[in-house]
Enzyme design. Structure first.
Site, short mmCIF file in Angstrom:
data_model
loop_
_atom_site.label_atom_id
_atom_site.label_comp_id
_atom_site.label_asym_id
_atom_site.label_seq_id
_atom_site.Cartn_x
_atom_site.Cartn_y
_atom_site.Cartn_z
CG HIS A 478 -0.92 57.41 -55.54
ND1 HIS A 478 -0.79 57.02 -54.23
CD2 HIS A 478 -0.59 58.73 -55.58
CE1 HIS A 478 -0.42 58.06 -53.49
NE2 HIS A 478 -0.28 59.11 -54.29
CD GLU A 479 -0.05 60.94 -58.59
OE1 GLU A 479 -0.75 61.95 -58.31
OE2 GLU A 479 0.94 60.59 -57.92
CG HIS A 482 -3.61 62.56 -55.19
ND1 HIS A 482 -3.82 62.91 -53.88
CD2 HIS A 482 -2.36 62.02 -55.23
CE1 HIS A 482 -2.76 62.59 -53.15
NE2 HIS A 482 -1.86 62.04 -53.96
#
Length: 690
Positions: A478-479, A482
């Site tokens: 997820h990160e 980003h």
């Protein structure tokens, strides 16, 4: 760039590897004078733009604003990184001082009548200026930003708005520090076999390391780091200790004394409501949603309640199954929040014949990092190379060069993976420097992005690998999603670079990237046993994939209740008792007593530690509607790495930042806007779409 004599040059002239900051040349004591100098320099630049004798043009006003404040941006990037990821008493004291000072500074800019007159003049003739789409978006962003800063208000209201913003900045800083304080101070130190019953080796290793950090060699510490507390609640056979740990976890920010956040919440909500009224909005949610895809609180609550009804029904079914397990053990207690994870894990093991502890040896941090990079290479053609021996802001932080298919350096990436007492909880992406193509005052043209990810995985004992849960692995993906949004950015103007998009679109690239973790060929390649190197057995892999929607009612209730409370706070006319409003909201939707909000209000950092996700926590689910549909586009091709679809994804989602409207960006990629159906099916709350 002219460096003020009181400003350490290392703060603003980044001469490290490929333009990285020289972290080792910066001392904590440098920040206070640096902020004073950088704020003064930025103020002088703003005055020069506002008082330019030439008529306003896009170049002499908007472009000038885009590149102004370089020193302040660099000092701020270094400071806020330190405040979140490696803080101390000096940094925290300065944070409480700097947050309101920065608010005053930007309030003064946002209400500068001469500067706004130039921007307003450009806005009035925008259709006749020959601007391209990106430049028009940048002009719109500046104009709306000034209006929301109070540029159109009369002087007394401008002054009151500035007071509100300054106070909110201070409250947000204190809120986050209070949560960190509670997390840092609390630990449950264990030693006996009875206390450690059921705990697997990987957790014992992490707890032993945490105990050593607290001077308790030979013992084991449960901390409030999610990477320790959640597995403890999952595996501990000692119900009394589970209850004790769980209650400490959900009481962060609500323990009385100097770290209690309840008064901060009440004042924050009151000030936000007053701010909204000053700016002509019905409530704070209306203010925050004005520039999003969702637009209104009614739209947001409509989506959340549609999901809530299905999630609550599924959670009731799940609770009934857990109650059967409790009864089968000869116990007569109800399912309580400190029981849910424990018995859900037993039910998972019974239903799918595998447990989290069986899976974890195959999820090594190093291999999952490799998997993140490998997926990015296959989708976008970039390659990551670690550069050893480069000093970062903490010894655990790792530095990577990111190069494109032609070998050109396109970004620097820093990975900060392990929990420590100087780091706030959670996981996040941020940047030291954003991508853009504008000529700068130092003679350079454009900059590459310098992006970092911060996580809080349990640090293993010396010589042992860090093992992740499946949720941890998803967090890493997820990160990094980003991070890719920042690193693949290809825009002209810094204000729309990378993650400079609406709040309910920003989670699309990150949540979408999670899907590739569970692509079978990725798990087969990178989910290998830390001792033997053997790949995850086919049978276990099939069970993991089959169990993806297991416990989805619980997870969705946890999230959706938090989002609904967030919206209730910011649509209410006023509340002097936020705890009562939280309770009333949960009662009105029928919150099960066996589940607690994922983020209770006293430690709801997304909403109260700054303004980022206030009236915006829903955006994770809004983006999930998009990400489920977006990954379905790959599934429809039969190839999760389909080159044509990957090229469209890069061109229309990951590289355009806020240069175009998010709805237009998504439709350019997919050809249409999605319904919630794919998201509900992904969560297992409705039948799969065939």
């Amino acid at each position: 760039m002219t460096v003020n004599v009181s400003l350490n040059p290392a703060l603003v002239r980044w001469t490290g590897h490929e333009g990285l900051p020289r972290f080792d040349a910066v001392k904590d004591e440098d920040f206070a004078p640096a902020f004073d100098a950088a704020l003064a320099a930025h103020e002088a630049e703003i005055e020069a733009i506002a008082n330019n004798p030439e008529p306003p043009t896009f170049e002499n006003t908007i472009v000038a604003l885009e590149i102004a404040g370089d020193e302040l941006s660099r000092v701020s990037a270094l400071f806020w990184n330190k405040a979140g990821a490696h803080t101390n008493d000096l940094i925290q004291a300065l944070e409480r001082e700097i947050a309101p000072k920065m608010s005053r500074h930007y309030s003064k800019i946002g209400t500068n009548p001469v500067l706004f007159a130039r921007i307003d003049a450009l806005w009035e003739k925008r259709e006749d200026m020959g601007l391209d789409l990106e430049a028009m978006r940048v002009l719109e962003r500046h104009w709306k930003g000034f209006v929301k800063s109070g540029a159109k208000l009369d002087k007394p209201d401008q002054e009151r708005l500035a007071e509100i913003n300054e106070r909110l900045a201070g409250l947000g800083a204190k809120f986050g520090q209070n949560v960190l304080g509670d997390e840092k101070l609390w630990a449950l130190v264990l030693a006996s076999e009875e206390e450690l019953a059921g705990l697997p080796d990987f957790l014992l290793d992490s707890m032993a390391a945490a105990a050593r950090d607290r001077g308790e060699d030979g013992k084991y510490a449960v901390t409030l780091s999610r990477s320790i507390i959640e597995p403890f609640l999952t595996f501990s056979e000692n119900r009394e200790l589970r209850e004790q740990a769980f209650k400490a976890w959900i009481a962060r920010g609500e323990n009385g004394g100097d770290t209690d956040n309840r008064a901060i919440i009440a004042e924050t909500l009151s000030l936000r409501a007053e701010k909204a009224r000053l700016l002509g909005y019905e409530n704070y949610a209306a203010l925050k949603l004005d520039d999003t895809m969702a637009k209104t609180a009614e739209t947001v609550n409509g989506l959340l309640m549609q999901v809530w009804e299905k999630a609550a029904a599924r959670a009731r079914e799940e609770e009934a199954e857990l109650a059967k397990l409790i009864a089968a053990e000869g116990r007569n207690h109800e399912v309580m929040p400190w029981d849910w994870r424990h018995y859900a894990e037993k039910l998972r093991a019974e239903t799918f014949s595998f447990s989290e502890s069986e899976l974890k040896p195959y999820l090594q941090l190093e291999k999952i990092i490799d998997a993140c990079f490998a997926v990015a290479h296959r989708l976008f053609g970039i390659t990551a190379t670690e550069k050893k021996g480069i000093a970062a802001y903490h010894p655990d932080v790792r530095v990577f060069e990111i190069r494109d298919a032609q070998g050109r350096l396109v970004a620097l990436f820093l990975g900060d993976y392990f929990a420590r007492s100087s780091k706030r909880s959670g996981a996040w992406m941020s940047s030291f420097q954003s991508q853009h193509k504008l000529p700068l005052k130092n003679g350079a043209t454009g900059e590459i992005p310098i992006i970092y990810n911060v996580c809080n995985f349990a640090k293993p004992a010396e010589g042992k690998p860090a093992l992740l849960s499946l949720d941890d692995a998803r967090t890493l993906f997820h990160e990094f999603g980003h991070a890719l949004h920042g690193m693949l950015s290809n825009v002209t103007y810094p204000s729309v670079s990378g993650t400079g998009v609406s709040r309910d679109f920003v989670e699309l690239p990150s949540q979408l990237y999670e899907h590739w973790l569970t692509v079978p060929e990725i798990l087969k390649t990178y989910a290998v046993h830390y001792r033997t190197g053997a790949p995850m057995p086919e049978a276990l892999l099939e069970k993991v994939l089959a169990a993806r929607t297991f416990n989805s009612g619980f997870a969705t209730v946890e999230f959706t209740s938090s989002a609904l409370v967030d919206m209730a706070y910011h649509t209410a006319e006023a509340t002097s008792d936020p705890k009562a409003l939280e309770a009333a909201t949960l009662e009105s939707i029928g919150m099960p007593q066996s589940i607690v909000m994922r983020h209770r209000s006293p430690h709801f950092l997304h909403v109260f530690s700054g303004d980022g996700y206030s009236a915006g926590y829903y955006s994770y689910m809004w983006s999930e509607v998009l990400d489920a549909d977006a990954f379905a586009a790959f599934e429809e091709t039969g190839n999760p790495f389909d080159p044509e679809m990957a090229a469209r994804l890069k061109a229309h989602i990951y590289s355009v930042g806020g240069a175009i409207d998010p709805e237009d960006a998504y439709k350019a990629f997919r050809g249409k806007l999605p319904s919630p159906d794919a998201m509900l099916a992904k969560r297992g709350l409705v039948a799969p779409i065939l």
